[in-house]
Scaffold this motif. Sequence first.
Motif, short mmCIF file in Angstrom:
data_model
loop_
_atom_site.label_atom_id
_atom_site.label_comp_id
_atom_site.label_asym_id
_atom_site.label_seq_id
_atom_site.Cartn_x
_atom_site.Cartn_y
_atom_site.Cartn_z
N PRO A 29 93.88 22.59 83.09
CA PRO A 29 94.76 21.44 82.79
C PRO A 29 95.76 21.17 83.91
N ALA A 30 96.29 22.26 84.51
CA ALA A 30 97.26 22.06 85.59
C ALA A 30 96.59 21.41 86.79
N VAL A 31 95.36 21.88 87.11
CA VAL A 31 94.66 21.30 88.26
C VAL A 31 94.45 19.81 88.03
N ALA A 32 94.01 19.45 86.79
CA ALA A 32 93.75 18.04 86.47
C ALA A 32 95.05 17.23 86.61
N SER A 33 96.17 17.77 86.09
CA SER A 33 97.45 17.03 86.15
C SER A 33 97.90 16.86 87.60
N ILE A 34 97.81 17.96 88.38
CA ILE A 34 98.27 17.86 89.77
C ILE A 34 97.41 16.86 90.53
N LEU A 35 96.08 16.94 90.27
CA LEU A 35 95.17 16.03 90.97
C LEU A 35 95.49 14.58 90.61
N ALA A 36 95.69 14.33 89.29
CA ALA A 36 95.98 12.96 88.84
C ALA A 36 97.28 12.46 89.47
N LEU A 37 98.31 13.30 89.46
CA LEU A 37 99.62 12.87 89.99
C LEU A 37 99.55 12.67 91.51
N THR A 38 98.86 13.58 92.21
CA THR A 38 98.78 13.46 93.66
C THR A 38 97.98 12.22 94.05
N MET A 39 96.88 11.99 93.31
CA MET A 39 96.06 10.82 93.64
C MET A 39 96.81 9.53 93.31
N ALA A 40 97.54 9.54 92.19
CA ALA A 40 98.32 8.33 91.84
C ALA A 40 99.37 8.07 92.92
N ALA A 41 100.03 9.16 93.41
CA ALA A 41 101.03 9.00 94.47
C ALA A 41 100.38 8.44 95.73
N SER A 42 99.14 8.91 96.03
CA SER A 42 98.43 8.43 97.22
C SER A 42 98.10 6.95 97.08
N LEU A 43 97.61 6.57 95.88
CA LEU A 43 97.25 5.16 95.67
C LEU A 43 98.47 4.26 95.81
N VAL A 44 99.60 4.73 95.21
CA VAL A 44 100.83 3.93 95.30
C VAL A 44 101.27 3.83 96.76
N SER A 45 101.15 4.93 97.50
CA SER A 45 101.55 4.91 98.92
C SER A 45 100.69 3.92 99.70
N LEU A 46 99.41 3.81 99.29
CA LEU A 46 98.51 2.91 100.02
C LEU A 46 98.95 1.44 99.90
N ALA A 47 99.70 1.16 98.82
CA ALA A 47 100.14 -0.23 98.62
C ALA A 47 101.30 -0.59 99.56
N GLN A 48 102.04 0.43 100.02
CA GLN A 48 103.25 0.15 100.82
C GLN A 48 102.96 -0.64 102.11
N PRO A 49 101.99 -0.22 102.94
CA PRO A 49 101.74 -0.98 104.16
C PRO A 49 101.31 -2.43 103.89
N VAL A 50 100.51 -2.63 102.81
CA VAL A 50 100.07 -3.99 102.48
C VAL A 50 101.29 -4.87 102.22
N LEU A 51 102.22 -4.33 101.42
CA LEU A 51 103.44 -5.09 101.08
C LEU A 51 104.30 -5.33 102.32
N ALA A 52 104.41 -4.31 103.17
CA ALA A 52 105.22 -4.45 104.38
C ALA A 52 104.62 -5.50 105.30
N GLY A 53 103.28 -5.45 105.45
CA GLY A 53 102.60 -6.42 106.31
C GLY A 53 102.80 -7.83 105.81
N ARG A 54 102.70 -7.98 104.45
CA ARG A 54 102.89 -9.32 103.88
C ARG A 54 104.32 -9.81 104.12
N ALA A 55 105.28 -8.90 103.97
CA ALA A 55 106.68 -9.29 104.20
C ALA A 55 106.89 -9.77 105.63
N VAL A 56 106.30 -9.07 106.58
CA VAL A 56 106.45 -9.48 107.99
C VAL A 56 105.80 -10.83 108.21
#
Length: 638
Positions: free
Chosen positions: A37-64
């Motif tokens: 269960p811990a592995v699944a939770s850590i994986l889910a949280l880490t992957m969610a954080a990665s996906l959210v991070s992937l959105a940052q450059p898109v938003l920054a590029g659009r802002a520029v």
Amino acid sequence: MPAVPAPARPNRIAQLLDEPPHHPVARLWALLRSNPPAVASILALTMAASLVSLAQPVLAGRAVSLLGSGGFRQLLVPGAMLVGVALMSSVLTAAGNLVAAQAGNRLVRSVRDEASARALRIPAHKLVDHPTADLVARCGIDSEHLVEVFTHGPVQFVGGLLLVVGALVRMTMIDPVLTATALVLCLLALGVIVVLGSMLSGTSQARQEAQGEFVAECTRSLDSVLVLRAFVADAFALDRLSRSSGELQSAANANDRARSFMGPVAALTMQATLLLVVGVAVVRVHQSQLAVGSLVEFLMYTMLIVGPLAGGADTAAMMAEANGALNRIVELREVIDRRSGIADGSDAGTLAAFTDAARVDHRPTGVAQPTSSVLLVEPTVAEAAEALMATGALPPLLRGNVVFDEVCVRYRGDTSREFALDHVSFHAEPGQWIALTGPSGSGKSTMLAVLEKFVQPSSGRVLVDGVPLDEHDDDTYRSQVGYIDQSCPLFSGTVRDNLLLGRRASDERCWELLEQVGLAATVGSRSNGLDAAVGESAYAFSGGERQRLAIARALLGNPRMLLLDEITSGLDALNRQQVMDLIKQTMGGVTTFASGHGHFGMDHADAVLVLENGRLMDAGSPEELRGRSELFRSLVKV
Ligand SMILES: Nc1ncnc2c1ncn2[C@@H]1O[C@H](COP(=O)(O)OP(=O)(O)OP(=O)(O)O)[C@@H](O)[C@H]1O
């Protein structure tokens, strides 16, 4: 007091420590599998954080891009979204770190428990190669390193990989040529970091070893602190500690040199990589093959992938460290007594049941007993015990019939002579008191160690009740053998703790035992009675009182056999006599082997075994031996 959390799946950890997979990666995977269960939770949280991070450059590029085509007002929405995404990424990362740290601590706890259980099973003769302090280091420091498996391990690496793959996909969509260039440069940089990482793992292992050595030295010195003080040998101990501390410092320096070197070199490699990518990207903008907004987005992605790639090398170094620590813990399986298994709650239950149900009254009945008579067992209780045993709930009761048949013991590394016991043969009837005598080093303690199953004969046979000693289950056998040695170790804790050693008995029974050994008044005078603290290493009790407490402890187990290893050597003449009389009085009728010097114990002996250089020189009653053995006469005169 805070509640003690349960360890993580101890059976899986026990299995892993018993049969570790060969490959290091498989070992780490097995550790992770202890808490899915811990592995699944850590994986889910880490992957969610990665996906959210992937959105940052898109938003920054659009802002520029919006900045180029309109005013600042248009930036409000993408700006707010950028902040929101950054916050969400931080929250997800923090949650992932927390779950990982707690899972890591749980794993460490389980490994520590299992390692301690194995360390406690170490056969006596292996303590020479694995001194206590070495075991302490393995159970303590080494276990602690395994927290990294959850906090900086493969799960985080997978999350990072998702970030890298996602970023590369988006970067390829923006500019495939620039992506290929950036990827080649990043992989080259990674190669450099991996080489540095492998240099680091060697120095980490050396640091761990040195740390273990220092803890070992420290424990040894602190164990003997009073002896050191008595001999005004503080400087001697300090010198040894300081030398070990110096070695630890050297190992730590080498490790830190590699670390300090690796950090900046890795950072420099990554900065150079980024600069090269920026240079190529600027050329692409200049050639109008890339818009400014896309450039910003691309560079942010490049920065995003640099972190996990560099972190990958870090993960590899930490996993190497964790693996080194795990190896040291796994090595414990080589030293434990493989046949006895690990004690668990069910064993404790059996012992308690045996203790309560098979109560044996060893007090003499006033009727002289023949030396070969069976024990004086309270009929009703004994019958109940036999009935219980028939159901398989209790171990079979020993009678104490002991045969040594051409028994030899050879210690590894002992070059002083071939055998510590040299073809020793004798037969002891149930209920006999056998005194072992002989000059120092003649093999008395070795004979007792064989009987306690601490030491295995190199050849010959030992039969107890007609069954080879090997075939007696260790725990069942030992639960019926009372062992008292001269040190009578008492553990910090209460009188009750020391009396019971984890077994169960009513207060009434405890007081009854203390009364029997003549300690009731002493313990009664302490403010907390049975709950009085005995103090670290039991300084609150005199030598004689410790002997009495040790006898009471042995009595509680209703021993069917008794092994006494020079128990009177630390006592004055009066106390020696009292202690011997007490044992005879409370446990008379139990087959007893008592080693010692001089004539103490001889008064009680049915037979004496005279040993010299591991050989049985003579055997007989004290009277017979006085008449015919010069060696015996010289020994009892001591
Ligand atoms: N763990 C060990 N490793 C190597 N040699 C050992 C070990 N334990 C005992 N010996 C050796 O075995 C021999 C017998 O030792 P043992 O302790 O049985 O003698 P002892 O008669 O009990 O001596 P003492 O009366 O001095 O306690 C000695 O030569 C001793 O050095």
